[in-house]
Enzyme design. Structure first.
Site, short mmCIF file in Angstrom:
data_model
loop_
_atom_site.label_atom_id
_atom_site.label_comp_id
_atom_site.label_asym_id
_atom_site.label_seq_id
_atom_site.Cartn_x
_atom_site.Cartn_y
_atom_site.Cartn_z
CD1 TRP A 74 26.49 10.03 17.90
CD2 TRP A 74 28.07 11.49 18.49
NE1 TRP A 74 26.35 10.29 19.25
CE2 TRP A 74 27.31 11.17 19.64
CE3 TRP A 74 29.13 12.40 18.63
CZ2 TRP A 74 27.56 11.74 20.89
CZ3 TRP A 74 29.38 12.96 19.89
CH2 TRP A 74 28.59 12.62 20.99
CG ASN A 100 34.99 10.19 11.22
OD1 ASN A 100 34.02 10.74 10.71
ND2 ASN A 100 35.16 8.89 11.25
CE LYS A 481 25.16 -2.67 27.89
NZ LYS A 481 26.58 -2.83 28.13
CD GLU A 484 24.50 1.17 26.73
OE1 GLU A 484 25.19 2.05 26.21
OE2 GLU A 484 24.96 0.08 27.10
CG HIS A 500 24.44 4.00 54.31
ND1 HIS A 500 24.49 4.25 55.65
CD2 HIS A 500 24.96 2.75 54.16
CE1 HIS A 500 25.04 3.22 56.30
NE2 HIS A 500 25.32 2.29 55.40
#
Ligand code: F6R
Length: 604
Positions: A74, A100, A481, A484, A500
């Site tokens: 990642w 990592n 949920k 993503e 508001h």
């Protein structure tokens, strides 16, 4: 974030490592690579993109040998390209490593190493490590790693091997790493779920530890270089729990596991009279006057529901702080504060750092966790496990419900011990909690209604989630949920806040998901929905069975069984999970591996 698997033993090492990577792909999936070691040579294969690209490449090219090291990435430093993928290999091709974490002083180290003649081929911070270790390598890899790490600042789980020799050297600082013990073979992974099919005996590395892993032995060294004995743990997850088991996606499987998970979270945690809980905790609720919950994402929304449980049932002041902000906010903590860290993975660095901040300030710490042996588990005073089993889908579902159940138990424990919750009220709450698994099961059976509701989100520019009371948290979780896994914009607000400002967003292209369970705020919710409909807004309401009034306030209605307000978040979460799931499938999204995300966020 990023997955590591490695193997040494009699099997075809690269195949074992590839199999492990498939189990860890949820940790990161923008590139992957494996290096194998065979008779003094190394063979490396790396591919940008999903693991499938590496799998296809491996079908063409065999990676021979009985030692292999693999990684699924990642991206943090450098784009997801073949060059930036791990393993990183030394210029002579004989030393290779995966990493990592983040090397914070990588720029300075790189300058120094380049001045010494090292040639870098990637933009990553990780590549610095291979050059640094090579620089210290005088024939003993363990010493080279130990010396190199003295100069490194940052977080790492590191696996490194040399073409010569037979072992693999591993090291850890902050980022998790676990060694799986076999008979005449050893496994290494960043996450136990990669090890489940192979062994249940594991050694979790602690910060500062380095180990040499050979076929027949694991030798562990502490930060001072002295040898340490192995502390062997047994994993209690079964291997099937981490398989998709015929479901199209892990997320759907995990949504449907929720009744069982709730049963597991609640099991053996009530006294015989059914008016108290029996939690295996050493903390004494008489020693704190205030609770601060620290967590990230979905776990923080579970914390918001937990806040309502604790305040209403145990009458103890509670607040929720987003973990990533906590330690920079000069939090007010003392020895009479209990800090509750909530985390599925137990590895979220923001939550871990919040725990450290709490400890520095002298607060007591409790963690609500799923993964045993995780980093947070090692640092807190006490742990309440949620027993959700491995959660593989990147979007958290079953862990969320289990966290709510854990907070429900905690609230009883704190309330009863401090005398704020009487036996009668505790009993009523416990009786209701015990119905949660069956009621969630009932909601799951209503999936067809959710499928019918999905077209309401067709052509939506954005979606507003509205809830009141304890279900403000539910609205936040529902919106998270949806965004993503569908990439649709979604925002959550307390229903009463809509007028508001957010009401300006309402039009035919901005549907509203309104949480409208029965209860004291129901009538107010209905009038807010009228305001939406008066502005051409379309409403998908999630209401209680038997609610006749809702029909004239919504375009689509989903129902859940009737419950008290406090239990309602457990039921309302389910149709919202299914709505996000079905919408993502309809839009052709990658449900289990949504873009840009990874499970377990181990970088700040
Ligand atoms: C959302 C999601 C994340 C996590 C968050 C915390 O579906 O999965 O928001 O909830 O990253 O993760 P843990 O619970 O592992 O600390």
């Amino acid at each position: 974030m990023c997955g590591i698997t490695s193997y040494v033993g009699p099997r075809d090492a690269a195949s074992v490592v590839l199999d492990g990577l498939t189990r860890l792909e949820y940790r990161g999936y923008d590139s992957a690579g494996i290096v194998s070691f065979d008779a003094g040579t190394t063979t490396t294969l790396k591919r940008a993109g999903k693991l499938a690209n590496l799998q296809s490449a491996m079908a063409e090219q065999h990676l021979p040998g009985h030692r292999a090291v693999g990684h699924t990435r990642w991206a943090t430093h450098g784009r997801p390209t073949n060059e930036n993928a791990h393993p990183h290999v030394s210029e002579d091709g004989r030393l290779a490593l995966v990493h990592n974490g983040i090397i914070e002083n990588h720029a300075e180290l790189r300058n120094r190493l380049e001045a010494l003649g090292h040639v870098f081929t990637s933009e990553t911070d990780s590549e610095t490590l291979v050059h640094l270790i090579e620089e210290h390598d005088e024939g003993d890899l363990l010493t080279a790693v130990q010396e190199a790490l003295k100069q490194v600042e940052g977080a790492y789980a590191l696996v490194v091997a040399h073409a010569e020799g037979e072992g693999i050297v591993v090291a850890r600082a902050t980022s998790p790493l676990v060694i799986g013990l076999g008979d005449g073979e050893q496994f290494i992974a960043s996450d136990v779920s990669a090890l489940l099919p192979y062994t249940d005996r594991v050694v979790y590395l602690s910060d500062g530890e380095v180990a040499v892993v050979n076929e027949t032995a694991v030798t562990l060294y502490g930060p001072d270089g002295a040898e340490r004995s192995l502390d062997v743990d047994v994993i209690d997850w079964d291997a099937d729990a981490a398989d998709k088991g015929g479901w199209p996606h892990y997320m759907l499987k995990e949504i449907y596991e929720q009744p069982t998970v709730l049963q597991n979270t609640l099991a053996e945690r009530f006294n015989e009279a059914g008016d108290d809980v029996t939690l295996d905790l050493t903390l004494d609720p008489a020693t704190f006057d205030r609770i601060v919950v620290v967590a990230a994402g979905t776990a923080s929304y579970a914390g918001m529901v937990g806040e309502a449980f604790l305040e209403r049932l145990a009458r103890i002041p509670c607040e929720v702080q987003v973990a990533s902000e906590f330690r920079y906010a000069e939090p007010i903590l003392d020895e009479r504060t209990l800090v509750v860290a909530v985390s599925q993975s137990g590895e979220t660095i923001d939550t871990l750092e919040a725990v450290r901040e709490a400890k520095r300030a002298g607060a007591k710490t409790l963690a609500i966790l799923n993964v045993r042996g995780s980093s947070i588990a090692r640092e807190v005073d006490d742990i309440l496990y949620i027993h959700a089993g491995p959660e593989i889908g990147v979007a958290s579902t079953k862990a969320y419900l289990a966290m709510l159940a854990a907070f429900a138990l905690l609230a009883v424990w704190v309330g009863r011990t401090r005398g704020a919750l009487d036996a009668e009220r505790a009993k009523a709450w416990i009786e209701e909690l015990r119905t949660a698994p069956a009621r969630v099961e009932e909601v799951l059976q209503r999936r067809p209604a959710v499928q019918d509701a999905v077209p309401l989100l067709d052509d939506a520019r954005g979606v507003l989630y509205l809830g009141r009371g304890v279900n403000v948290a539910s609205a936040f979780e529902g919106a998270l949920k949806l965004k993503e896994i569908t990439y649709l914009h979604a925002e959550a607000y307390p229903t009463g806040e809509m007028k508001h400002g957010p009401i300006a967003l309402i039009d035919a292209a901005t549907p509203v998901v309104a949480l409208a369970p029965e209860g004291r705020l129901h009538a107010k919710t209905l009038s807010n929905l009228q305001e939406v409909r008066a502005r051409d807004g379309r409403v998908l309401a999630i209401a209680s069975d038997g609610d006749e009034a809702i029909a004239s306030h919504a375009d689509v209605i989903l129902t859940v069984p009737r419950t008290s307000e406090l239990l309602s978040p457990m039921l309302l979460a389910v149709p919202m999970q299914l709505l996000a799931y079905e919408t993502a499938v309809r839009l052709g999204r990658d449900v289990d591996q949504p873009r840009n995300l990874a499970k377990s966020v181990t970088v700040e």
